[in-house]
Design an enzyme around this catalytic site. Structure first.
Site, PDB file in Angstrom:
ATOM      1  N   HIS A   1       0.859  -1.180   0.000  1.00 32.94           N
ATOM      2  CA  HIS A   1       0.000   0.000   0.000  1.00 32.94           C
ATOM      3  C   HIS A   1       0.899   1.236   0.000  1.00 32.94           C
ATOM      4  O   HIS A   1       1.621   1.488   0.973  1.00 32.94           O
ATOM      5  CB  HIS A   1      -0.916   0.016   1.224  1.00 32.94           C
ATOM      6  CG  HIS A   1      -1.953  -1.055   1.206  1.00 32.94           C
ATOM      7  ND1 HIS A   1      -2.488  -1.625   2.343  1.00 32.94           N
ATOM      8  CD2 HIS A   1      -2.560  -1.675   0.161  1.00 32.94           C
ATOM      9  CE1 HIS A   1      -3.369  -2.538   2.009  1.00 32.94           C
ATOM     10  NE2 HIS A   1      -3.426  -2.584   0.693  1.00 32.94           N
TER      11      HIS A   1
ATOM     12  N   GLU B   1       1.286  -4.088  11.587  1.00 29.54           N
ATOM     13  CA  GLU B   1       0.597  -2.810  11.418  1.00 29.54           C
ATOM     14  C   GLU B   1       1.268  -1.753  12.297  1.00 29.54           C
ATOM     15  O   GLU B   1       1.366  -1.923  13.512  1.00 29.54           O
ATOM     16  CB  GLU B   1      -0.879  -2.937  11.797  1.00 29.54           C
ATOM     17  CG  GLU B   1      -1.676  -3.893  10.913  1.00 29.54           C
ATOM     18  CD  GLU B   1      -2.068  -3.273   9.591  1.00 29.54           C
ATOM     19  OE1 GLU B   1      -1.813  -2.052   9.414  1.00 29.54           O
ATOM     20  OE2 GLU B   1      -2.629  -3.983   8.737  1.00 29.54           O
TER      21      GLU B   1
ATOM     22  N   HIS C   1       2.884  -2.939   7.156  1.00 32.83           N
ATOM     23  CA  HIS C   1       1.787  -2.046   6.768  1.00 32.83           C
ATOM     24  C   HIS C   1       1.738  -0.857   7.719  1.00 32.83           C
ATOM     25  O   HIS C   1       2.474  -0.782   8.697  1.00 32.83           O
ATOM     26  CB  HIS C   1       0.444  -2.790   6.809  1.00 32.83           C
ATOM     27  CG  HIS C   1       0.207  -3.679   5.634  1.00 32.83           C
ATOM     28  ND1 HIS C   1      -0.671  -3.371   4.623  1.00 32.83           N
ATOM     29  CD2 HIS C   1       0.744  -4.872   5.314  1.00 32.83           C
ATOM     30  CE1 HIS C   1      -0.672  -4.344   3.722  1.00 32.83           C
ATOM     31  NE2 HIS C   1       0.187  -5.270   4.119  1.00 32.83           N
TER      32      HIS C   1
ATOM     33  N   GLU D   1       1.272   3.934   2.971  1.00 29.56           N
ATOM     34  CA  GLU D   1       1.702   3.508   4.311  1.00 29.56           C
ATOM     35  C   GLU D   1       3.232   3.540   4.374  1.00 29.56           C
ATOM     36  O   GLU D   1       3.902   2.507   4.405  1.00 29.56           O
ATOM     37  CB  GLU D   1       1.133   2.125   4.614  1.00 29.56           C
ATOM     38  CG  GLU D   1      -0.390   2.119   4.593  1.00 29.56           C
ATOM     39  CD  GLU D   1      -0.982   0.726   4.617  1.00 29.56           C
ATOM     40  OE1 GLU D   1      -0.205  -0.252   4.676  1.00 29.56           O
ATOM     41  OE2 GLU D   1      -2.222   0.608   4.577  1.00 29.56           O
TER      42      GLU D   1
END
Length: 792
Positions: free
Chosen positions: A396, A566, A492, A399
């Site tokens: 992504h 994350e 991420h 990010e």
């Protein structure tokens, strides 16, 4: 290097039809020599027998048949220390013999040519300014605390575009709904002027710009003397995913209080409502005081702006610029561009100590032709007995924190630290630091140039749709065929939850031991990083909407410990701190991940057993059981072990379109319509004329297999086959008392003669010009009706 055609036209020493000595090559030999020189496989005499320093799959000119996807054939991804493919044999015309050619890549421990990423390639619709944007790295002297968030009721009323003046508007003029081709520098020709010109020295209007790498700003509207409404550009070839922003402002004033409002944010919840502040960079501060990116903004508010569908949300903040006439930047996160990765890899290749353990190769090419690099890190001397660890980041593009964490991981793993040396002796690391370079280049938030989320595409796509994802999965499959892959981790960022946490894979059919071991690695990481990592925020449920993610896909392949790391956009609320993450904090996550990997694979079972007992106690507490009560977790569903959650940010992404299918899931080809004989056509025509008032599919006349919606058999032979009683015929087809409509003894239509129907004889339908059995207006010979199919 000049194109081969130009060299041939000049007829010089490098022309493909000649070689040193003036002898002219045959046409076929000339073509082969040009082809091999283009791909770097030709040993030129004037280089003293040295091989060219062009990596496989990296074009050195404009080859007419060059592909944007790198070499992915068998043997392209070779583990360090593994024997390469048999030597290639290249015809050397002037020697008249076959000469073995060594592979142009090498294993760790062998010298390699300096690696560098080529210049970024842009879609031809995108304009790119020629300036190079670089920022210094800086760590604030103390943690930057969260600001006091404002509630939606405290948000000031901001004027819209109708009451203001557009001072900047840039939107790429896309030539279609999908990506077509790309080039270095984007749109050829002169650039447009999206910013409104200043009227004079006294004009205080800010000058906006976003046509640089990773930049994102579509429109700026001046609604007051020092108030601006901003609109972000959606991901290219989509109409949504507005979250990442990165733009430049000039012509600043130091005294006034400016207010900025981004009016088309897509997420209903954001950490901006919990104290997160935008990032700010002043060029004058960087040059004079060495200050880089820092958090700024007061009265930060995140609220719903429009009542349309889908609703849009607004991010608003106020600030004062530090200098007059300064050049400043705003960003959602610490920018990490494709060019930043290229500079890091060049420095890595130029360092003889670090490059001794690391090999940089080309995993594949993206849709735009940008390089997706693959790093192989291990100690020289073979890979026997080693296990593999696979890490990836930046699927992504918005990010960027994942790239900084990945850089910290690489810095520690290639350092002379004794733990790093031990890791290199134990494992083979396969690292893909940027899976979606196209999205990073153009400034997307989530998607690639395919217009879809690549982290939903691991199980369904073709290599031409999402090359990075497809080749990463293929590489893991090859590694699994050779050795055990002990861990996969995808880096991420998260925009709605604080701290660092993980998503794992907990299968409902797994036993108690397997389900507890899934929680061991995140639990160990929480102990190594108590002020950053939150184990309570980790989730292990495999939702149906996440089947296409890298984490679940690798788990399905056989990687028992597959996770998504994350990293919050904001910072940490653990350990007594409520402050933003700095670049140093993000890079430290890589070192902490290395420490946890050593603890996880420690041959002494003490740490593992302690974490298993603690994970079991936490599950008992979550289920409301008494600690130490025992019991099995194999019969408990994952949804019962944890509260429902929307999961990662990618849960709002759309799925893969129907035109992206893997070869194993091919769409059913459309059947060709079969031609019918004259006899079958006559039966269909007569049946249509007869009684068809009761539609097929009702309770009285169910639809037969092979029968159309009107209840008409496709052919006479097929009707007989369907009505023949056998073991495969449905029960309702075996009832002789259920005749076809034209055989019913008491037909519902008055057009059938009762006497003939009572005798069971088939009745010819009425003429189009008269009643049944009555000749029409034109005299013609009656034709006997074809016998209708009957039930035996």
């Amino acid at each position: 290097m000049e194109p081969a055609g130009r060299c041939a036209a000049q007829g010089g020493e490098g022309a493909p039809g000649r070689f040193r000595g003036g002898q002219v090559l045959k046409p076929y030999d000339s073509f082969i020599r040009t082809h091999l020189r283009f791909y770097g496989y030709f040993r030129d005499e004037k280089l003293g027998g040295e091989e060219t320093a062009v990596s496989p799959g990296e074009p050195s000119g404009q080859h007419p048949k060059a592909s944007t996807v790198g070499n992915t054939g068998p043997g392209w991804q070779r583990a360090p220390g593994h024997e390469p493919n048999p030597p290639r044999v290249v015809q050397t015309p002037h020697q008249g013999r076959l000469t073995p050619f060594r592979q142009p890549w090498r294993s760790p421990g062998e010298p390699q040519a300096p690696f560098s990423l080529p210049a970024p390639r842009w879609p031809v619709e995108c304009e790119v300014i020629p300036e190079t944007i670089e920022h210094i790295e800086w760590v604030p002297p103390k943690p930057e605390s969260f600001c006091a968030p404002m509630g939606p009721e405290q948000a000031l009323c901001t004027l819209g575009e109708e009451q203001g003046t557009v001072v900047y508007h840039y939107s790429p003029a896309l030539q279609g709904s999908c990506f077509t081709h790309a080039r270095v520098g984007g749109t050829p020709g002169p650039l447009s002027s999206p910013a409104a010109p200043l009227e004079g020295p006294q004009d205080t209007t800010l000058l906006f710009e976003s046509r640089f790498e990773s930049g994102n700003l579509q429109k700026a509207i001046k609604v007051g003397p020092y108030e601006y409404v901003l609109m972000l550009r959606p991901d290219l070839y989509t109409a949504k995913h507005t979250q990442w922003f990165y733009f430049r402002v000039q012509n600043t004033r130091q005294e006034p209080l400016y207010r900025f409002t981004i009016a088309n944010m897509a997420k209903p919840k954001s950490l901006y409502g919990q104290g997160l502040q935008p990032l700010f960079y002043s060029q004058q501060d960087a040059q004079s005081r060495g200050i880089g990116w820092r958090r700024v903004g007061t009265d930060v508010c995140y609220y719903r702006g429009s009542a349309g569908e889908p609703p849009l949300f607004r991010l608003s903040w106020t600030m004062r610029f530090p200098h007059d006439g300064d050049t400043c930047f705003f960003a959602a996160g610490y920018p990490y561009t494709y060019s930043d990765l290229g500079r890091y890899l060049r420095a890595l290749a130029a360092d003889p100590a670090r490059s001794w353990y690391c090999t940089v190769r080309v995993l594949c090419r993206s849709l735009a032709g940008n390089t997706v690099p693959l790093l192989t890190i291990t100690s020289p001397g073979g890979t026997a007995g080693k296990r593999t660890v696979v890490l990836s980041a930046r699927v992504h593009p918005g990010e960027s924190g994942g790239s900084w964490a990945m850089q910290g991981f690489l810095d520690f793993l290639l350092s002379p630290h004794e733990d790093a040396q031990l890791l290199r002796r134990l494992f083979v690391f396969k690292v893909v630091p940027m899976l979606n370079p196209d999205g990073v280049v153009v400034g997307n938030s989530r998607c690639s140039l395919a217009g879809r989320d690549p982290n939903r595409a691991y199980g369904k796509v073709l290599p031409g749709s999402f090359p990075g994802v497809w080749h990463l999965r293929a590489m893991v499959q090859r590694e699994l065929a050779e050795r055990e892959v002990v861990l996969y981790c995808d880096f991420h960022g998260h925009s709605r939850k604080n701290n660092v946490f993980m998503y794992g894979c907990d299968g409902s059919g797994d036993g108690t031991g397997a389900r507890l071991r899934q929680r061991v690695f995140p639990l160990m990481l929480s102990k190594n990083a108590p002020n950053k990592f939150s184990f309570s925020s980790c989730k292990f449920q495999v939702q149906k909407s996440k089947e296409g993610t890298g984490r679940v896909s690798m788990w399905r392949l056989g990687v028992s410990h597959s996770y998504t790391l994350e990293v919050a956009f904001s910072g940490s609320t653990l350990g007594g701190r409520s402050s933003h993450f700095s670049v140093e904090d993000l890079e430290s996550l890589g070192r902490l991940l290395c420490d946890t990997l050593l603890d996880f694979c420690d041959p002494a079972p003490a740490k593992l057993q302690q974490c298993l007992v603690e994970a079991d106690a936490l599950l008992q507490q979550r289920m409301g059981r008494e600690p130490g009560s025992g019991g099995s977790w194999s019969d408990v569903s994952p949804s019962e072990l944890e509260s429902s959650t929307s999961g990662s940010d990618s849960s709002v992404s759309d799925g893969i379109p129907d035109d992206f299918h893997s070869p194993s899931q091919q769409m059913e080809p459309r059947r060709k319509k079969q031609l019918q004989r004259r006899r079958a056509r006559n039966v269909l025509r007569r049946t249509k004329w007869s009684h068809t008032s009761i539609l097929a599919g009702t309770r009285r006349h169910p639809v037969l297999p092979g029968v159309q919606s009107g209840g008409v058999p496709l052919s006479l032979s097929s009707a007989r086959v369907l009505l023949a009683p056998n073991a495969m015929t449905p029960p309702w087809c075996q009832r002789p008392q259920a005749p076809l409509p034209w055989q019913h003894p008491h037909g519902a239509s008055s057009r059938f003669h009762g006497s003939r129907c009572a005798q069971g004889a088939p009745q010819r339908p009425e003429s189009r010009h008269g009643g049944a059995g009555t000749p029409g207006r034109r005299k013609r010979k009656r034709r006997q009706p074809w016998p209708c199919p009957s039930v035996p």
